[in-house]
Design a protein around this motif. Structure first.
Motif, mmCIF file in Angstrom:
data_model
loop_
_atom_site.group_PDB
_atom_site.id
_atom_site.type_symbol
_atom_site.label_atom_id
_atom_site.label_comp_id
_atom_site.label_asym_id
_atom_site.label_seq_id
_atom_site.Cartn_x
_atom_site.Cartn_y
_atom_site.Cartn_z
ATOM 1 N N LEU A 77 -3.166 6.275 -6.164
ATOM 2 C CA LEU A 77 -3.863 4.802 -6.035
ATOM 3 C C LEU A 77 -5.300 4.710 -5.134
ATOM 4 C CD1 LEU A 77 -1.230 2.409 -5.290
ATOM 5 C CD2 LEU A 77 -1.521 2.456 -7.142
ATOM 6 N N VAL A 78 -6.238 4.395 -5.438
ATOM 7 C CA VAL A 78 -7.524 5.114 -4.683
ATOM 8 C C VAL A 78 -7.843 3.486 -4.228
ATOM 9 C CG1 VAL A 78 -7.332 6.997 -5.038
ATOM 10 C CG2 VAL A 78 -8.778 5.553 -6.258
ATOM 11 N N SER A 113 -5.698 0.782 -3.137
ATOM 12 C CA SER A 113 -4.821 1.170 -2.126
ATOM 13 C C SER A 113 -4.172 1.038 -1.152
ATOM 14 C CB SER A 113 -5.474 2.788 -2.057
ATOM 15 O OG SER A 113 -6.645 3.149 -0.730
ATOM 16 N N GLN A 134 -11.893 9.193 -0.322
ATOM 17 C CA GLN A 134 -10.116 9.331 -0.967
ATOM 18 C C GLN A 134 -9.939 10.386 -2.127
ATOM 19 O OE1 GLN A 134 -8.807 5.129 -1.198
ATOM 20 N NE2 GLN A 134 -8.284 4.242 0.591
ATOM 21 N N LEU A 151 -2.058 9.543 0.505
ATOM 22 C CA LEU A 151 -1.662 8.278 -0.524
ATOM 23 C C LEU A 151 -1.053 8.781 -1.585
ATOM 24 C CD1 LEU A 151 -5.727 8.140 -1.244
ATOM 25 C CD2 LEU A 151 -4.474 6.624 -0.364
ATOM 26 N N SER A 207 0.702 -1.252 0.200
ATOM 27 C CA SER A 207 -0.085 0.086 0.105
ATOM 28 C C SER A 207 0.383 1.311 -0.295
ATOM 29 C CB SER A 207 -0.960 -0.379 0.784
ATOM 30 O OG SER A 207 0.207 0.233 2.846
ATOM 31 N N PRO A 208 0.648 2.489 -0.314
ATOM 32 C CA PRO A 208 0.984 3.306 0.277
ATOM 33 C C PRO A 208 1.433 3.149 1.433
ATOM 34 C CG PRO A 208 -0.837 3.998 -0.762
ATOM 35 C CD PRO A 208 -1.313 2.767 -0.622
#
Length: 444
Positions: free
Chosen positions: A365-366, A370, A385, A356, A330-331
């Motif tokens: 990325l969502v 994400s 987001q 993010l 993930s971020p």
């Protein structure tokens, strides 16, 4: 010729609920999105588990800006207290949203993004990188490749097309690839289109999350009609612990009900559960498929349902500078807020554009993607987001940072340090949630 990057569109990858919400937020602010969807329709991934009923009612499943666009076209919202299936959500919400003229004008179906980079730059080059537009390469249904320049890219492509393998070590188990025709990844429509595949067969379900529980419950219904159907359930956990959730204390009653029903099956002996399973190999024998672990052999069975979760696909983002957590994918800034090894399911802190952001400016990325390999993503988290990101892209940083999520108290993961959530199973059943509460600007 110098390109004015601010005149370029924002590219959105994936036309599921979160991708469509991103397009709606951009359009409502007068921005120009381009929305790519690899499937034949919007919500194509959701339709693959369309028979599954969501945990939340309609009131918590519709993005506010998307609803505003729909209502301009005379759309009538479904009963806010009704619980839709995945297919009902797509047909009653996403399909009408895709027909809104402003959305339809920017939507490109059957168009798969194959690569994203910066104009004239590979991943290594740094000088003037932020000033260079993105190059988005895409392939249409006829196989032709084209490119589009963009000022920002929002990846809402999800994870459903890249399931986790059965192997306990994160790789495919030995023999898994050769037995792919007997393995279904995700939640099959056991009582519908896949009925003949499982009726009267010996079926092994692997996984401990909500997807696995849903599959087991549907198989049990099938077994009542087809008594020769046998169900074996394997989980990696040493014991069930809080696997079946908060029951009546769950703020999402449908989620609590799912766990209660699955537990009741075990108590009645309708399903045999094997715990502590570490699958290393699969073998085809004259009697059927056998799972081979460190110390055990499970089977033989005829079919396997791998409800082991999903993982993100970064193959087409290879030339971008992604700031990813090495474990969750993930971020980086989001990872400690959602890590299932240490974090409680019901207490994810507020997060938005700051968490993010990647080393690649204006790439995000969502949605489910994400969260990388972490579980318990909620649909309204995705809506929040994209609201935050779009505000930031429009230069409204105070609005972008005014983010706070209030997640349901589930009665799950409240006292075990998150251990009950350790298997990273990002289930589509979890793509729902309760509304956020905005409380003004918040510094992170």
């Amino acid at each position: 010729m110098k390109i004015d990057i601010q005149t370029l569109p924002v590219v959105i990858i994936g036309a599921g609920p979160v991708g469509l919400a991103a397009a709606a937020h951009l359009l409502r602010r007068g921005e120009t999105p381009v929305l790519f969807e690899a499937g034949e329709t919007v919500g194509a991934a959701m339709l693959q588990w369309g028979q599954v009923r969501l945990f939340s009612p309609w009131r918590y499943l519709v993005d506010q800006q998307a609803q505003a666009l729909l209502e301009q076209q005379g759309w009538q919202a479904p009963d806010p207290d009704a619980y839709p299936t995945g297919r009902q959500l797509v047909e009653a919400y996403l399909f009408p949203l895709a027909q809104v003229p402003a959305i339809r004008a920017v939507l490109r179906l059957q168009t798969r993004v194959s690569a994203v980079s910066r104009l004239g730059m590979d991943k290594v080059k740094t000088p003037d990188r932020e000033a260079a537009p993105f190059v988005v390469r895409y392939q249409q249904a006829d196989g032709e490749e084209q490119e589009l320049l963009a000022r920002a890219v929002i990846d809402a492509s999800g994870t459903y097309q890249t399931p986790n393998p059965l192997g306990a070590h994160g790789m495919m188990a030995l023999g898994e690839r050769s037995l792919h025709q007997q393995i279904f990844y995700g939640i099959p429509d056991v009582l519908g289109t896949e009925r003949e595949r499982y009726a009267g067969r010996r079926v092994l379900v692997v996984g401990s999350g909500h997807s696995a529980q849903q599959a087991v419950l549907e198989l049990a219904q099938l077994a009542e009609q087809e008594p020769e159907t046998q169900i074996l359930w394997a989980i990696r956990r040493a014991g069930v612990g809080q696997m079946f959730g908060g029951g009546e204390s769950d703020a999402l009653p449908e989620r609590g009900h799912l766990g209660t029903r699955a537990l009741a099956l075990l108590k009645r002996g309708q399903v045999r559960l094997v715990t502590g399973v570490q699958i290393h190999a699969l073998a085809r024998t004259p009697a059927g498929i056998v799972m081979i672990g460190e110390e055990e052999r499970i089977g033989p069975v005829d079919e396997v349902i791998a409800a082991t979760g999903f993982r993100p696909d970064f193959s087409f983002l290879r030339e971008l500078r992604l700031s990813l957590d090495p474990a969750l994918e993930s971020p980086m800034a989001l990872a400690p807020l959602i890590d299932p090894n240490v974090h409680s399911c019901g207490t994810v802190p507020p997060h938005g554009v700051d968490e993010l952001t990647h080393a690649e400016p204006n790439f995000f990325l969502v949605g489910m993607k994400s969260y990388g390999r972490a579980p318990t993503f909620l649909m309204l988290t995705g809506y929040e987001q994209v609201r935050s990101i779009v505000a930031a892209l429009c230069g409204e940083w105070e609005a972008a940072r005014a983010v706070e999520l209030v997640l349901p108290e589930t009665g799950v993961c409240s006292s075990d340090g998150g251990a009950c959530c350790a298997p990273a199973v990002s289930s589509p059943l979890l793509a729902v949630g309760l509304p956020r509460r905005a409380t003004g600007a918040k510094s992170h």
